[in-house]
Scaffold this motif. Structure first.
Motif: not given
Length: 381
Positions: A235-255
């Motif tokens: 679960s820790q690694r899965v959470q880290q993967i999704l946290r990276n993917l979601l943080s990446n989406s937040v970074k490259f999404t303005e609206q």
């Protein structure tokens, strides 16, 4: 009688002579017929002998041609034999060179292993040495930005917040580099445990919701009701993967929006690792951000690479998040697919086994490690 004696004797003799002559004529006739039969047989025999002679002549000519062909073939075989001997000598020389090259490769491989080991140890030590003072900086800058006593000006509070933000980014970078070095060194420990998808979704929501709220983005998490409540993975690694993917989406999404959907794979799912749809969980992260150009698909999972890779980048980050996510997904027996269109958002889908077979993952890892690969990159472990 006396006077007729001679005539009678003559007549008798003539009778005997005629009789004998008739016998001789009869024998001669028989011999003639026999001779004719023998002549016919001889004629037939001669014809057969002539045909046999012709056949023998043809056979002799055929044999002569075959002899000539065999002579040509022998010459060709001799040339081929000489060529094979030359090739054998060449191959022998090449094999000797290959043995020398293999020795050099093994030496370089050992050197690379030692370098990787030293690098991992150096990064581990440096990360520890850096994090100790960095934590102090983060704590002190947080206290200063809180300005509990109210003795700091707005500018000073802003400076403290900047220090805290930069320190947090630096800490995140240190952690990512340390994770990457562990992946390269093959020292990532996988802990298979049973965890709840609903609880997991709530944890992700608590982590990502503040980031999306700060940028004014709509964030939602949906879990298919047909999925089991519990899955077996790290679960820790899965959470880290999704946290990276979601943080990446937040970074490259303005609206717009960012969505996390957890379900079974769709009909078009084709696993490269032999995963069955009914035994696989799909974690789909989609956004309405800038998207990824098609020519960048192969680069975004490389270390320090980003889809937006200009010198004056609008978006920050190190480019390690996706590299670590891809490496972790491989370690957890999963895969990541990225259908995206530039300017139309992107969708990162993580496919993980519902029940991780740790033995199978270990065997795949051993196969990769025995593949004589000399390049130790960010995507190998």
């Amino acid at each position: 009688l006396q006077s007729a004696n001679e005539s009678i004797a003559l007549a008798v003799n003539m009778g005997f002579s005629n009789d004998k002559l008739n016998k001789l004529l009869s024998e001669t006739q028989n011999q003639k017929e026999l001779l004719q039969v023998q002549q016919e047989e001889l004629r037939q025999t001669n014809e057969e002998l002539e045909e046999q002679t012709k056949a023998l002549r043809l056979s002799e000519e055929t044999l002569q041609h075959q002899k000539e062909e065999l002579s040509v073939i022998n010459e060709e075989l001799e040339e081929r034999t000489r060529a094979l001997e030359k090739e054998k000598e060449t191959i022998k020389v090449i094999n000797e060179e290959l043995r020398d090259i293999q020795g050099e490769i093994e030496k370089k491989s050992k050197d690379l292993e030692m370098a990787s080991k030293y690098k991992s140890e150096f990064l581990a030590n440096m990360s520890h040495e850096l994090r100790t003072p960095l934590n102090s900086i983060l704590v002190l800058s947080q206290l200063m930005s809180d300005n509990v006593n109210g003795n700091l000006s707005e500018k000073q509070v802003e400076f403290a917040k900047t220090i805290h933000s930069s320190g947090s980014e630096l800490l995140s970078l240190i952690n990512e580099i340390l994770d990457l070095s562990k992946v390269e060194a093959g020292k990532i420990d996988v802990v298979v445990e049973r965890f709840s998808l609903s609880v997991f979704g709530e944890q992700i929501n608590r982590i990502i919701q503040p980031l999306t709220r700060k940028k004014g983005l709509n964030f939602s998490i949906s879990i298919d009701e047909l999925l089991p409540e519990y899955i077996y993975n790290d679960s820790q690694r899965v959470q880290q993967i999704l946290r990276n993917l979601l943080s990446n989406s937040v970074k490259f999404t303005e609206q717009g929006f960012i969505k996390l959907r957890i379900s079974r794979p769709g009909k078009g799912f084709q696993s490269q690792k032999g995963q069955k749809p009914e035994d696989t969980i799909a974690f789909e992260v989609s956004d309405s951000g800038i998207g990824i150009p098609e020519e960048k698909f192969k680069l975004i999972f490389d270390a320090f690479q980003q889809a937006e890779g200009t010198t004056n980048r609008k978006y920050g980050g190190t480019g390690l998040g996706l590299t670590i996510s891809k490496s972790f997904s491989d370690i957890l027996g999963g895969e990541i697919f990225v259908p995206s269109h530039e300017g139309k958002g992107s969708t990162f889908t993580l496919y993980l086994p519902e029940k991780l077979d740790l033995k199978k993952v270990t065997q795949e890892k051993e196969v990769k490690n025995t593949g004589k690969e000399l390049l130790i990159g960010a995507n190998t472990f």
